[in-house]
Scaffold this motif. Structure first.
Motif, mmCIF file in Angstrom:
data_model
loop_
_atom_site.group_PDB
_atom_site.id
_atom_site.type_symbol
_atom_site.label_atom_id
_atom_site.label_comp_id
_atom_site.label_asym_id
_atom_site.label_seq_id
_atom_site.Cartn_x
_atom_site.Cartn_y
_atom_site.Cartn_z
ATOM 1 N N ASP A 26 0.846 -1.195 0.000
ATOM 2 C CA ASP A 26 0.000 0.000 0.000
ATOM 3 C C ASP A 26 0.884 1.249 0.000
ATOM 4 O OD1 ASP A 26 0.906 0.414 2.660
ATOM 5 O OD2 ASP A 26 -0.845 -0.598 3.511
ATOM 6 N N PHE A 27 0.240 2.411 -0.054
ATOM 7 C CA PHE A 27 0.960 3.678 -0.165
ATOM 8 C C PHE A 27 1.958 3.869 0.977
ATOM 9 C CE2 PHE A 27 1.311 8.149 1.096
ATOM 10 C CZ PHE A 27 1.844 8.703 -0.066
ATOM 11 N N ASP A 28 1.527 3.646 2.210
ATOM 12 C CA ASP A 28 2.410 3.871 3.356
ATOM 13 C C ASP A 28 3.653 2.990 3.291
ATOM 14 O OD1 ASP A 28 0.785 5.811 4.401
ATOM 15 O OD2 ASP A 28 -0.128 4.548 5.931
ATOM 16 N N GLU A 29 3.476 1.711 2.976
ATOM 17 C CA GLU A 29 4.621 0.799 2.893
ATOM 18 C C GLU A 29 5.574 1.214 1.770
ATOM 19 O OE1 GLU A 29 2.548 -3.299 4.627
ATOM 20 O OE2 GLU A 29 2.929 -3.094 2.485
ATOM 21 N N ILE A 30 5.021 1.665 0.661
ATOM 22 C CA ILE A 30 5.846 2.062 -0.480
ATOM 23 C C ILE A 30 6.675 3.295 -0.152
ATOM 24 C CG2 ILE A 30 5.736 3.024 -2.823
ATOM 25 C CD1 ILE A 30 3.366 1.040 -3.281
ATOM 26 N N VAL A 31 6.072 4.281 0.501
ATOM 27 C CA VAL A 31 6.820 5.487 0.864
ATOM 28 C C VAL A 31 7.891 5.155 1.902
ATOM 29 C CG1 VAL A 31 6.684 7.798 1.867
ATOM 30 C CG2 VAL A 31 4.951 7.037 0.245
ATOM 31 N N GLU A 32 7.584 4.243 2.826
ATOM 32 C CA GLU A 32 8.589 3.814 3.800
ATOM 33 C C GLU A 32 9.781 3.164 3.096
ATOM 34 O OE1 GLU A 32 6.205 1.356 6.349
ATOM 35 O OE2 GLU A 32 5.031 3.086 7.048
ATOM 36 N N LYS A 33 9.510 2.419 2.063
ATOM 37 C CA LYS A 33 10.570 1.785 1.278
ATOM 38 C C LYS A 33 11.378 2.844 0.530
ATOM 39 C CE LYS A 33 11.090 -2.440 -1.415
ATOM 40 N NZ LYS A 33 10.420 -3.683 -1.803
ATOM 41 N N TYR A 34 10.697 3.826 -0.010
ATOM 42 C CA TYR A 34 11.332 4.953 -0.708
ATOM 43 C C TYR A 34 12.255 5.729 0.229
ATOM 44 C CZ TYR A 34 11.452 9.591 -3.022
ATOM 45 O OH TYR A 34 11.828 10.786 -3.585
ATOM 46 N N VAL A 35 11.799 5.959 1.455
ATOM 47 C CA VAL A 35 12.608 6.658 2.452
ATOM 48 C C VAL A 35 13.869 5.860 2.769
ATOM 49 C CG1 VAL A 35 12.696 7.346 4.898
ATOM 50 C CG2 VAL A 35 10.726 7.981 3.483
ATOM 51 N N GLU A 36 13.719 4.559 2.931
ATOM 52 C CA GLU A 36 14.880 3.720 3.238
ATOM 53 C C GLU A 36 15.886 3.697 2.084
ATOM 54 O OE1 GLU A 36 15.778 2.259 6.141
ATOM 55 O OE2 GLU A 36 14.082 3.394 6.924
ATOM 56 N N MET A 37 15.370 3.711 0.851
ATOM 57 C CA MET A 37 16.285 3.740 -0.294
ATOM 58 C C MET A 37 17.009 5.079 -0.355
ATOM 59 S SD MET A 37 17.596 1.879 -2.641
ATOM 60 C CE MET A 37 16.496 0.517 -3.042
ATOM 61 N N ASN A 38 16.350 6.143 0.033
ATOM 62 C CA ASN A 38 17.011 7.444 0.071
ATOM 63 C C ASN A 38 18.123 7.458 1.119
ATOM 64 O OD1 ASN A 38 17.086 10.417 -0.653
ATOM 65 N ND2 ASN A 38 16.742 10.535 1.548
ATOM 66 N N ILE A 39 17.890 6.814 2.255
ATOM 67 C CA ILE A 39 18.911 6.720 3.298
ATOM 68 C C ILE A 39 20.093 5.877 2.796
ATOM 69 C CG2 ILE A 39 19.426 5.818 5.604
ATOM 70 C CD1 ILE A 39 16.460 6.447 6.303
ATOM 71 N N ALA A 40 19.791 4.830 2.048
ATOM 72 C CA ALA A 40 20.858 3.975 1.504
ATOM 73 C C ALA A 40 21.687 4.740 0.468
ATOM 74 C CB ALA A 40 20.257 2.722 0.872
ATOM 75 N N HIS A 41 21.007 5.504 -0.389
ATOM 76 C CA HIS A 41 21.686 6.289 -1.434
ATOM 77 C C HIS A 41 22.745 5.445 -2.146
ATOM 78 C CE1 HIS A 41 20.140 10.334 -1.543
ATOM 79 N NE2 HIS A 41 21.162 10.682 -2.301
ATOM 80 N N PRO A 42 22.316 4.462 -2.924
ATOM 81 C CA PRO A 42 23.252 3.455 -3.432
ATOM 82 C C PRO A 42 24.241 3.919 -4.497
ATOM 83 C CG PRO A 42 21.064 3.123 -4.346
ATOM 84 C CD PRO A 42 20.929 4.158 -3.288
ATOM 85 N N PHE A 43 23.981 5.061 -5.135
ATOM 86 C CA PHE A 43 24.835 5.477 -6.244
ATOM 87 C C PHE A 43 25.647 6.723 -5.905
ATOM 88 C CE2 PHE A 43 20.852 3.705 -8.108
ATOM 89 C CZ PHE A 43 21.374 2.467 -8.452
ATOM 90 N N ARG A 44 26.705 6.909 -6.626
ATOM 91 C CA ARG A 44 27.610 8.039 -6.400
ATOM 92 C C ARG A 44 26.926 9.375 -6.679
ATOM 93 N NH1 ARG A 44 29.705 11.770 -5.485
ATOM 94 N NH2 ARG A 44 31.858 12.486 -5.560
#
Length: 201
Positions: A97-115
């Protein structure tokens, strides 16, 4: 300091302009060629495909997990030594759902996998995930820049603000090229959040 690039550009302003021009063109191709359609939503491998496609003509590191530590102001993104584990954890997060997806988006932003180029790539990844799992996408032209930047800065501690900002811009036009292109056209409007220091932090 200008990142080494395939274009041989040493002026950071000129490089930023060329990055915008080329990656916008490539982002439009992602939609027009239907490349995203068959990619699994919410997976890091999909984000890698997006990043590689946007930046392969500009940077050698396109689609590759970074090998330097990054920080924005006093906030440090996931340390290199824990980055792969963080990405595996994000892959396993729910996205029903929307909340879970945004939480995942936030975590990916914290990870910041690329240079470089995380913001642009991750916003396309977010809309791909939303479209596949909720039938909605974000009309980025409806997202206020300052509200977004402040909410993203606070999201590692409190994600209710970014959820509010993004929920108010949701649209049902998942197949709309116009809505997709609004996201591309506005992507650089939000890039102020993604300037970093690098090194052994």
């Amino acid at each position: 300091m200008t990142l080494a690039n395939k274009l041989g550009i040493t002026d950071s302003v000129i490089l930023a302009r060329e990055e915008e021009r080329i990656s916008k063109k490539k982002a439009a191709e992602l939609f027009d060629k239907g490349i995203l359609i068959n990619l699994p939503a919410g997976r890091f491998e999909t984000l890698q495909v997006i990043h590689r496609y946007l930046f392969e003509d500009i940077h050698e590191f396109a689609g590759k997990v970074r090998n330097v530590n990054l920080a924005k102001g006093n906030f440090r993104f996931a340390p290199v030594m824990y980055l792969n584990a963080a990405l595996e954890g994000i892959d396993s997060m729910p996205q029903s759902d929307f909340d879970e997806i945004v939480e995942k988006y936030v975590e990916m932003n914290i990870a910041h996998p690329f240079r470089e180029g995380n913001g642009r790539s991750t916003r396309i990844w977010l809309d791909h995930m939303l479209g596949n799992n909720t039938g909605m996408v974000i009309d980025w032209s409806l997202v206020d820049k300052e509200d977004y930047l402040l909410a993203m800065e606070r999201s590692p501690i409190r994600d209710i603000e970014i959820k509010h900002v993004l929920k108010n811009a949701l649209k049902k036009d998942t197949g709309s090229r116009e809505i997709y292109m609004k996201g591309i056209d506005h992507s650089y409007y939000y890039e102020g959040y993604t300037t970093f220091r690098t090194g052994n932090l």
